[in-house]
Design a protein around this motif. Sequence first.
Motif, PDB file in Angstrom:
ATOM      1  N   UNK A 155      -0.812  -2.466  -9.435  1.00 54.21           N
ATOM      2  CA  UNK A 155      -0.783  -3.887  -9.092  1.00 54.21           C
ATOM      3  C   UNK A 155      -0.577  -4.101  -7.598  1.00 54.21           C
ATOM      4  N   UNK A 156       0.187  -3.196  -6.982  1.00 54.80           N
ATOM      5  CA  UNK A 156       0.481  -3.349  -5.557  1.00 54.80           C
ATOM      6  C   UNK A 156      -0.775  -3.211  -4.690  1.00 54.80           C
ATOM      7  N   UNK A 157      -1.772  -2.490  -5.185  1.00 55.41           N
ATOM      8  CA  UNK A 157      -3.034  -2.413  -4.428  1.00 55.41           C
ATOM      9  C   UNK A 157      -3.647  -3.802  -4.270  1.00 55.41           C
ATOM     10  N   UNK A 158      -3.638  -4.558  -5.358  1.00 51.53           N
ATOM     11  CA  UNK A 158      -4.207  -5.897  -5.315  1.00 51.53           C
ATOM     12  C   UNK A 158      -3.345  -6.832  -4.472  1.00 51.53           C
ATOM     13  N   UNK A 159      -2.022  -6.697  -4.578  1.00 51.46           N
ATOM     14  CA  UNK A 159      -1.136  -7.547  -3.788  1.00 51.46           C
ATOM     15  C   UNK A 159      -1.261  -7.239  -2.297  1.00 51.46           C
ATOM     16  N   UNK A 160      -1.433  -5.950  -1.960  1.00 52.36           N
ATOM     17  CA  UNK A 160      -1.652  -5.588  -0.564  1.00 52.36           C
ATOM     18  C   UNK A 160      -2.941  -6.187  -0.044  1.00 52.36           C
ATOM     19  N   UNK A 161      -4.002  -6.099  -0.843  1.00 50.30           N
ATOM     20  CA  UNK A 161      -5.276  -6.710  -0.444  1.00 50.30           C
ATOM     21  C   UNK A 161      -5.149  -8.212  -0.258  1.00 50.30           C
ATOM     22  N   UNK A 178       0.838  -1.210   0.000  1.00 48.48           N
ATOM     23  CA  UNK A 178       0.000   0.000   0.000  1.00 48.48           C
ATOM     24  C   UNK A 178       0.867   1.251   0.000  1.00 48.48           C
ATOM     25  N   UNK A 179       1.958   1.220   0.756  1.00 44.51           N
ATOM     26  CA  UNK A 179       2.856   2.382   0.807  1.00 44.51           C
ATOM     27  C   UNK A 179       3.430   2.694  -0.568  1.00 44.51           C
ATOM     28  N   UNK A 180       3.722   1.656  -1.355  1.00 41.76           N
ATOM     29  CA  UNK A 180       4.270   1.876  -2.691  1.00 41.76           C
ATOM     30  C   UNK A 180       3.239   2.507  -3.626  1.00 41.76           C
ATOM     31  N   UNK A 181       1.972   2.259  -3.386  1.00 39.77           N
ATOM     32  CA  UNK A 181       0.934   2.857  -4.231  1.00 39.77           C
ATOM     33  C   UNK A 181       0.743   4.342  -3.935  1.00 39.77           C
ATOM     34  N   UNK A 226       8.193 -11.578 -11.634  1.00 45.04           N
ATOM     35  CA  UNK A 226       8.645 -10.660 -12.686  1.00 45.04           C
ATOM     36  C   UNK A 226       7.898 -10.851 -14.006  1.00 45.04           C
ATOM     37  N   UNK A 227       7.644 -12.124 -14.379  1.00 44.44           N
ATOM     38  CA  UNK A 227       6.976 -12.373 -15.657  1.00 44.44           C
ATOM     39  C   UNK A 227       5.550 -11.864 -15.675  1.00 44.44           C
ATOM     40  N   UNK A 228       4.790 -12.169 -14.628  1.00 42.73           N
ATOM     41  CA  UNK A 228       3.389 -11.769 -14.575  1.00 42.73           C
ATOM     42  C   UNK A 228       3.246 -10.256 -14.456  1.00 42.73           C
ATOM     43  N   UNK A 229       3.988  -9.654 -13.529  1.00 41.97           N
ATOM     44  CA  UNK A 229       3.858  -8.209 -13.326  1.00 41.97           C
ATOM     45  C   UNK A 229       4.410  -7.434 -14.521  1.00 41.97           C
ATOM     46  N   UNK A 230       5.471  -7.970 -15.152  1.00 40.30           N
ATOM     47  CA  UNK A 230       6.005  -7.309 -16.342  1.00 40.30           C
ATOM     48  C   UNK A 230       5.016  -7.309 -17.481  1.00 40.30           C
TER      49      UNK A 230
END
Length: 410
Positions: free
Chosen positions: A377-383, A300-303, A361-365
């Motif tokens: 993407x980090x919002x979803x990963x944080x959730x 979340x901080x990265x977003x 790396x492959x999926x996020x790239x």
Amino acid sequence: MLAFVKNNFRWLLGGFVLTFFSSFGQTYFIAASVGDWQQQFGLSHGEFGRLYMLATLASAATLPFLGRIVDLTTELRVLLLVIPSLAAAALLAAFATNVLVLGVAIYLLRLFGQGMMTHTALTTTGRWFSASRGRAVSLVVLGHQGGEVTLLYSFAVLVAAEGYRTGWLTAAVLLILVALPLACWAYATPRTPVGQADEEQHDLGVQQRQWTRKEVLADPLFYLLLTGVLAPAFIGTTIFYHQDYLATLFSWSPAHFPRGIQVMAITTIVCALVSGWLIDKLGAYRVLPVFLLPLGLSCIALTLGGQGAGLFLVMFLLGISYGISSTLFGALWPETYGGEHLGAIRSVTVSAAVLSTAAGPGLTGTLIDIGIDLPQQMRFLGGYCFIVAVFMLFASRVLAARKQAMRSMT
């Protein structure tokens, strides 16, 4: 703690050496040479990313088979296979003449570096220590942070002065002349725990028996635990791999991300030591519900923006989660499933972790390529972290119930 280190110095040193020199197979270390390899072989970002992903997936597929040797032979024989193999991989990385050889080099770096070096260190430590397993693992895993702080910086300085080939050649020499003799001396005498009344009880796992890998793979709780165990590897590797992308996105200076890694390393060290003490006091299963919370907050901080001190907040939170999880994962599996088949069991978990580092790396790239930037993407990963933290609370209660049921039967 000082008395504990003094009494167990050689075994703690052996594990530390293995995790320290596993750096040569970690993403953050290999990434330092990506630009040189791309230039030499004419690879685009996407082409190298796919090569790296395939090599990592191959290493993940190999680990469940190779990792069993920790149960089947002596520690010294394992070291005589693993460390020279990693040195050979470093030589291939230095002198690769084509893309195929480079792919083999990366495969071996991932298999023997990130995979077998760490797997051997944590399996032996988890097996040799029980009542003090948390403290032992918390000290052994500090080798990862030691490598991040020292080896990566030294490699960068050497490469800038002499080129990447000299850097990888030096890595091979260090493995043979420093890592191999130190680790062999440390592991020459296996540890036999004494003076711990609960040692045998701890080593039998939560149901007072030794689980085989087949039994573990049939346990639904194992897969529930994996939903949490794999998150730090996936998210951390994603952030490290995309450091150049993030630097461009947030206009960071070249030195900004390395300073952030230093913040993370220091935080990880402190939290690993604290969590090791807590695990010995409370049990690994009681720490399960909390380790994903700071990881979710770091996402979340990265977003919210990476300018200025924003990266340091991200890395501070990431370091808390890394510190807890690095100790937790070393203690969780032997505490839950026993120590007799620990090598076979951990080979599956390490393989799954390596698989997640390949997928990250492959999926996020790919998502970045289609217009979904990493902060989104980090919002979803944080959730995901917050949701799975609830799963970990449930898993913790199941493990507590298993322990209680066995106590009532004895």
